[in-house]
Enzyme design. Structure first.
Site, short mmCIF file in Angstrom:
data_model
loop_
_atom_site.label_atom_id
_atom_site.label_comp_id
_atom_site.label_asym_id
_atom_site.label_seq_id
_atom_site.Cartn_x
_atom_site.Cartn_y
_atom_site.Cartn_z
N GLY A 1 0.57 -1.15 -0.01
CA GLY A 1 -0.01 -0.04 0.16
C GLY A 1 0.86 1.25 0.04
N HIS A 2 2.19 1.13 -0.01
CA HIS A 2 2.98 2.59 0.08
C HIS A 2 4.01 2.32 -1.01
CE1 HIS A 2 6.08 5.38 1.37
NE2 HIS A 2 4.97 5.90 1.80
N PHE A 3 3.57 2.83 -2.35
CA PHE A 3 2.39 3.13 -2.94
C PHE A 3 1.89 2.05 -3.79
CE2 PHE A 3 4.70 6.85 -2.03
CZ PHE A 3 3.92 7.86 -1.57
#
Length: 148
Positions: free
Chosen positions: A46-48
């Site tokens: 999720g990052h990124f």
């Protein structure tokens, strides 16, 4: 080399929050070490999305572990036992390049001062191409739990 392994063994961290793979040099004025970011590290999720990048807070932690804690353990070897309390007291870091999964970084630290259990260092991180990733100043306190 054995001295480097002993310093790493005294770090108060364990996987997945241990960010020191190897120390290359250490003396009373500074330290140099490296770390390779595992591709499956949880912070990449999720990052990124679809383009994982190492968070700046993790880059700062890598610099703190190698550049301040490892150096502090070396400097305080005679004064401290194996039961350390460590606290980050200040950071100022500028970021210039991203670090991606599987990249290896090199951290170089130069002691600004070490007194009254406080260590302040100028720290920089380079990628495997020798490009500056980030640099700044990090300080922390170290003391033995047995000597309050």
């Amino acid at each position: 080399m054995q001295q480097f392994d002993q310093i790493i063994a005294r770090l108060p961290y364990s996987k997945p929050f241990l960010f020191v793979d190897k120390l290359h040099a250490v003396d009373e004025n500074g330290v140099e070490g490296s770390y390779t970011f595992p591709e499956d590290s949880a912070f990449y999720k999720g990052h990124f999305a679809n383009r994982p990048v190492t968070p700046g807070v993790i880059l700062t932690e890598v610099m703190a572990q190698i550049g301040v804690v490892c150096l502090g353990i070396f400097l305080a070897t005679d004064a401290l036992d194996n039961d350390l309390e460590i606290a980050l007291t200040s950071t100022q870091v500028d970021f210039f390049r991203p670090v991606f999964p599987s990249e290896t970084v090199l951290v170089r630290s130069t002691k600004d001062y070490f007194r009254f259990h406080k260590l302040k260092c100028k720290v920089e991180m380079l990628n495997s191409n020798g490009e500056l990733v980030c640099r700044g100043t990090i300080a922390g306190m170290m003391k033995s739990k047995n000597h309050a």
